[in-house]
Design a protein around this motif. Structure first.
Motif, PDB file in Angstrom:
ATOM      1  N   VAL A 102       0.957  -1.156   0.138  1.00  0.00           N
ATOM      2  CA  VAL A 102       0.038   0.027   0.028  1.00  0.00           C
ATOM      3  C   VAL A 102       0.970   1.337   0.023  1.00  0.00           C
ATOM      4  CG1 VAL A 102      -1.722   1.153   1.259  1.00  0.00           C
ATOM      5  CG2 VAL A 102      -1.651  -0.996   1.391  1.00  0.00           C
ATOM      6  N   ILE A 103       0.757   2.102  -1.000  1.00  0.00           N
ATOM      7  CA  ILE A 103       1.397   3.447  -1.116  1.00  0.00           C
ATOM      8  C   ILE A 103       0.632   4.317  -0.335  1.00  0.00           C
ATOM      9  CG2 ILE A 103       2.541   5.077  -2.375  1.00  0.00           C
ATOM     10  CD1 ILE A 103       3.433   2.729  -4.273  1.00  0.00           C
ATOM     11  N   SER A 104       1.118   5.073   0.485  1.00  0.00           N
ATOM     12  CA  SER A 104       0.203   6.191   1.237  1.00  0.00           C
ATOM     13  C   SER A 104       0.880   7.215   1.799  1.00  0.00           C
ATOM     14  CB  SER A 104      -0.549   5.397   2.755  1.00  0.00           C
ATOM     15  OG  SER A 104      -1.131   6.322   3.362  1.00  0.00           O
ATOM     16  N   THR A 105       0.330   8.354   2.175  1.00  0.00           N
ATOM     17  CA  THR A 105       1.229   9.567   2.572  1.00  0.00           C
ATOM     18  C   THR A 105       0.941   9.658   4.166  1.00  0.00           C
ATOM     19  OG1 THR A 105      -0.978  10.666   2.544  1.00  0.00           O
ATOM     20  CG2 THR A 105       0.738  10.880   0.805  1.00  0.00           C
ATOM     21  N   GLY A 106       0.348   8.632   4.758  1.00  0.00           N
ATOM     22  CA  GLY A 106       0.277   8.548   6.300  1.00  0.00           C
ATOM     23  C   GLY A 106       0.040   7.115   6.818  1.00  0.00           C
ATOM     24  N   ARG A 107      -0.560   6.966   7.893  1.00  0.00           N
ATOM     25  CA  ARG A 107      -0.821   5.803   8.888  1.00  0.00           C
ATOM     26  C   ARG A 107      -1.939   5.368   8.410  1.00  0.00           C
ATOM     27  NH1 ARG A 107      -0.303   4.804  15.189  1.00  0.00           N
ATOM     28  NH2 ARG A 107      -1.016   2.562  15.270  1.00  0.00           N
ATOM     29  N   LEU A 108      -2.202   3.794   7.942  1.00  0.00           N
ATOM     30  CA  LEU A 108      -3.443   3.374   7.863  1.00  0.00           C
ATOM     31  C   LEU A 108      -3.868   2.400   8.917  1.00  0.00           C
ATOM     32  CD1 LEU A 108      -2.768   2.388   3.931  1.00  0.00           C
ATOM     33  CD2 LEU A 108      -4.136   4.216   4.899  1.00  0.00           C
ATOM     34  N   LEU A 109      -5.109   2.235   8.764  1.00  0.00           N
ATOM     35  CA  LEU A 109      -5.905   1.196  10.084  1.00  0.00           C
ATOM     36  C   LEU A 109      -5.395  -0.084   9.465  1.00  0.00           C
ATOM     37  CD1 LEU A 109      -9.241   3.180  10.982  1.00  0.00           C
ATOM     38  CD2 LEU A 109      -7.030   3.275  12.253  1.00  0.00           C
ATOM     39  N   ALA A 110      -5.110  -0.907  10.590  1.00  0.00           N
ATOM     40  CA  ALA A 110      -4.897  -2.278  10.132  1.00  0.00           C
ATOM     41  C   ALA A 110      -6.076  -3.189   9.939  1.00  0.00           C
ATOM     42  CB  ALA A 110      -4.097  -2.787  11.458  1.00  0.00           C
ATOM     43  N   GLN A 111      -6.170  -3.949   9.285  1.00  0.00           N
ATOM     44  CA  GLN A 111      -7.362  -4.669   8.866  1.00  0.00           C
ATOM     45  C   GLN A 111      -7.120  -6.145   9.160  1.00  0.00           C
ATOM     46  OE1 GLN A 111     -10.346  -3.425   7.596  1.00  0.00           O
ATOM     47  NE2 GLN A 111      -9.279  -1.310   7.894  1.00  0.00           N
ATOM     48  N   ASP A 112      -8.023  -6.830   9.882  1.00  0.00           N
ATOM     49  CA  ASP A 112      -7.711  -8.137  10.360  1.00  0.00           C
ATOM     50  C   ASP A 112      -8.486  -9.038   9.278  1.00  0.00           C
ATOM     51  OD1 ASP A 112      -7.487 -10.435  11.387  1.00  0.00           O
ATOM     52  OD2 ASP A 112      -8.756 -10.334  13.274  1.00  0.00           O
ATOM     53  N   SER A 113      -7.777  -9.516   8.198  1.00  0.00           N
ATOM     54  CA  SER A 113      -8.531 -10.137   7.064  1.00  0.00           C
ATOM     55  C   SER A 113      -8.285 -11.664   6.966  1.00  0.00           C
ATOM     56  CB  SER A 113      -8.178  -9.342   5.820  1.00  0.00           C
ATOM     57  OG  SER A 113      -6.609  -9.463   5.561  1.00  0.00           O
ATOM     58  N   GLY A 114      -7.149 -12.112   7.859  1.00  0.00           N
ATOM     59  CA  GLY A 114      -6.714 -13.626   7.653  1.00  0.00           C
ATOM     60  C   GLY A 114      -5.680 -13.491   6.697  1.00  0.00           C
ATOM     61  N   LEU A 115      -5.648 -12.360   5.848  1.00  0.00           N
ATOM     62  CA  LEU A 115      -4.450 -12.731   4.754  1.00  0.00           C
ATOM     63  C   LEU A 115      -3.142 -11.802   5.359  1.00  0.00           C
ATOM     64  CD1 LEU A 115      -6.804 -11.784   1.945  1.00  0.00           C
ATOM     65  CD2 LEU A 115      -6.103 -14.227   2.504  1.00  0.00           C
ATOM     66  N   PRO A 116      -2.157 -12.280   4.637  1.00  0.00           N
ATOM     67  CA  PRO A 116      -0.822 -11.301   4.882  1.00  0.00           C
ATOM     68  C   PRO A 116      -1.256 -10.051   4.745  1.00  0.00           C
ATOM     69  CG  PRO A 116      -0.306 -13.494   3.466  1.00  0.00           C
ATOM     70  CD  PRO A 116      -1.980 -13.245   3.538  1.00  0.00           C
ATOM     71  N   ALA A 117      -0.748  -9.270   5.853  1.00  0.00           N
ATOM     72  CA  ALA A 117      -0.856  -7.645   5.809  1.00  0.00           C
ATOM     73  C   ALA A 117       0.225  -7.144   4.640  1.00  0.00           C
ATOM     74  CB  ALA A 117      -0.462  -7.372   7.195  1.00  0.00           C
ATOM     75  N   PRO A 118      -0.331  -6.284   3.924  1.00  0.00           N
ATOM     76  CA  PRO A 118       0.480  -5.711   2.780  1.00  0.00           C
ATOM     77  C   PRO A 118       1.460  -4.681   3.321  1.00  0.00           C
ATOM     78  CG  PRO A 118      -1.698  -4.427   3.057  1.00  0.00           C
ATOM     79  CD  PRO A 118      -1.735  -5.614   3.923  1.00  0.00           C
ATOM     80  N   ARG A 119       2.765  -4.724   2.702  1.00  0.00           N
ATOM     81  CA  ARG A 119       3.783  -3.683   3.349  1.00  0.00           C
ATOM     82  C   ARG A 119       3.108  -2.360   3.157  1.00  0.00           C
ATOM     83  NH1 ARG A 119      10.019  -3.270   1.380  1.00  0.00           N
ATOM     84  NH2 ARG A 119      10.672  -1.682   2.925  1.00  0.00           N
ATOM     85  N   VAL A 120       3.132  -1.507   4.033  1.00  0.00           N
ATOM     86  CA  VAL A 120       2.784   0.100   3.597  1.00  0.00           C
ATOM     87  C   VAL A 120       4.019   1.000   3.653  1.00  0.00           C
ATOM     88  CG1 VAL A 120       1.532   2.020   4.768  1.00  0.00           C
ATOM     89  CG2 VAL A 120       0.750  -0.033   5.206  1.00  0.00           C
ATOM     90  N   LEU A 121       4.032   1.576   2.208  1.00  0.00           N
ATOM     91  CA  LEU A 121       4.974   2.539   1.832  1.00  0.00           C
ATOM     92  C   LEU A 121       4.699   3.932   1.803  1.00  0.00           C
ATOM     93  CD1 LEU A 121       6.106   0.525  -1.152  1.00  0.00           C
ATOM     94  CD2 LEU A 121       6.981   0.140   1.131  1.00  0.00           C
ATOM     95  N   THR A 122       5.213   4.728   2.660  1.00  0.00           N
ATOM     96  CA  THR A 122       5.106   6.154   2.963  1.00  0.00           C
ATOM     97  C   THR A 122       5.607   6.751   1.913  1.00  0.00           C
ATOM     98  OG1 THR A 122       4.564   5.753   5.156  1.00  0.00           O
ATOM     99  CG2 THR A 122       4.864   8.121   4.394  1.00  0.00           C
ATOM    100  N   ILE A 123       4.845   7.538   0.841  1.00  0.00           N
ATOM    101  CA  ILE A 123       5.630   8.443  -0.109  1.00  0.00           C
ATOM    102  C   ILE A 123       5.673   9.642   0.446  1.00  0.00           C
ATOM    103  CG2 ILE A 123       3.309   9.017  -1.173  1.00  0.00           C
ATOM    104  CD1 ILE A 123       4.724   8.731  -3.861  1.00  0.00           C
ATOM    105  N   ASP A 124       6.878  10.328   0.084  1.00  0.00           N
ATOM    106  CA  ASP A 124       6.977  11.943   0.384  1.00  0.00           C
ATOM    107  C   ASP A 124       7.946  12.527  -0.896  1.00  0.00           C
ATOM    108  OD1 ASP A 124       9.977  10.933   0.893  1.00  0.00           O
ATOM    109  OD2 ASP A 124       9.400  10.668   3.051  1.00  0.00           O
ATOM    110  N   ARG A 125       8.425  13.502  -0.588  1.00  0.00           N
ATOM    111  CA  ARG A 125       9.085  14.421  -1.440  1.00  0.00           C
ATOM    112  C   ARG A 125      10.357  13.781  -1.740  1.00  0.00           C
ATOM    113  NH1 ARG A 125       7.151  19.093  -3.136  1.00  0.00           N
ATOM    114  NH2 ARG A 125       9.387  19.593  -3.987  1.00  0.00           N
ATOM    115  N   SER A 126      10.987  12.821  -0.972  1.00  0.00           N
ATOM    116  CA  SER A 126      12.349  12.331  -1.444  1.00  0.00           C
ATOM    117  C   SER A 126      12.109  11.321  -2.661  1.00  0.00           C
ATOM    118  CB  SER A 126      12.643  11.650  -0.177  1.00  0.00           C
ATOM    119  OG  SER A 126      11.805  10.417   0.302  1.00  0.00           O
TER     120      SER A 126
END
Length: 322
Positions: A102-126
């Motif tokens: 998941v590409i996001s600008t901030g924190r996302l709420l965790a979802q209990d789906s029973g599946l492997p959690a996606p890796r959250v990537l925080t995009i910024d100006r860098s």
């Protein structure tokens, strides 16, 4: 001999940004960037995605609100060749399209789906700079889409049934829909159009508009302000009835409508709404109901699952030098 048209989004983007390098590709508020600058930004976002583990085998969910930032990420996926979709919490419960990242600008709420959690990537100006490992390289070759059968975009429906549906669309089919806009929305003399879409580029409609503009060397204006459209000389504005109601808001009615079309989708227009729009635009195109989805839905080839429909195959993958 005329150059053969690109077969998918990644190839089209590479060709367009080379062909129209000095022309203005995007305007946001009082800022603008050329095709050459857009090419460099998309390349660097793709490199940052790859450096963080995104590959052709990945499925990326984009949780990005700013239209330019979202456009860069979408176009970057076309170079990497990964699948992508717009982020929604419920997507993590769908095994067929569960994202790896998941590409996001901030924190996302965790979802209990029973599946492997996606890796959250925080995009910024860098991400607009090349990662350190690629800092000294001058050119890059990206894989693009890998297979004729691979989906590229999982497009989300309006969810009118209470449970959003997803259509898997190949890069080639997405590009074909963008080209259809070129055939039907504007007269031939507007060769390099100036467009504004109030739908984000992470939706099918917003994406078709973006690609339609880029392939023709036009300018995409990211704004929902009527005055901005007038100042930029916008030819066509896309949005829903609610979008347009907010955009024209308290704007002064022009003495004569500018040479600007409104394309209204997502809901039907009343006679009162249509009359109001014609005070601000010299034409209104409406697309709702069967006419809105027919071109895509009629090309459906098979159901992959109850909640995923595959629409058309991609064309063969080809390395994209950029």
């Amino acid at each position: 001999m005329a150059e053969a048209p690109a077969s998918d989004v990644g190839q089209m983007f590479a060709a367009a940004t080379a062909r129209y390098a000095r022309q203005i590709a995007v305007r946001v508020a009082d800022r603008q960037c050329s095709y050459q600058q857009l090419r460099a930004m998309v390349r660097n976002v793709a490199l940052n995605m790859a450096a963080r583990g995104v590959s052709q085998q990945s499925t990326v969910a984009l949780a990005l609100q700013r239209p330019l930032q979202a456009s860069l990420a979408v176009l970057a996926t076309s170079l990497i060749g990964c699948r992508w979709t717009s982020y929604a919490p419920a997507i993590s419960r769908r095994p067929s399209i569960a994202p790896t990242h998941v590409i996001s600008t901030g924190r996302l709420l965790a979802q209990d789906s029973g599946l492997p959690a996606p890796r959250v990537l925080t995009i910024d100006r860098s991400w607009l700079r090349k990662p350190d490992r690629y800092a000294h390289a001058k050119s890059f070759t990206f894989p693009g889409v890998a297979s004729v059968d691979d989906p590229w975009l999982y497009a989300q429906s309006s969810g009118s049934t209470g449970s959003p549906k997803y259509m898997a669309m190949s890069s080639a089919l997405v590009l074909a829909n963008a080209r259809r806009m070129a055939e039907t929305e504007l007269p031939p003399e507007r060769l390099a159009p100036c467009l504004s879409s109030m739908f984000p580029p992470t939706t099918a409609g917003g994406l078709f508009a973006l690609l339609f503009v880029l392939e023709r060397g036009g300018t995409m204006v990211f704004s929902s302000d009527y005055g901005d459209w007038q100042d930029a000389g916008v030819d066509l504005v896309l949005g829903s009835p609610n979008h347009f109601a907010r955009a024209i808001g308290d704007a002064a009615v022009p003495s004569s409508p500018p040479r600007m079309l409104a394309r209204c989708v997502g809901a039907s227009l009343s006679k009162v709404q249509l009359a109001q729009l014609l005070r601000y635009f010299d034409g209104v195109i409406t697309a709702y109901g069967a006419t809105e989805t027919g071109r895509v839905a009629a090309r459906s080839l098979r159901d992959a699952e109850a909640d995923v429909r595959c629409v058309g195959p991609a064309l063969a993958g080809c390395a994209i030098e950029i």
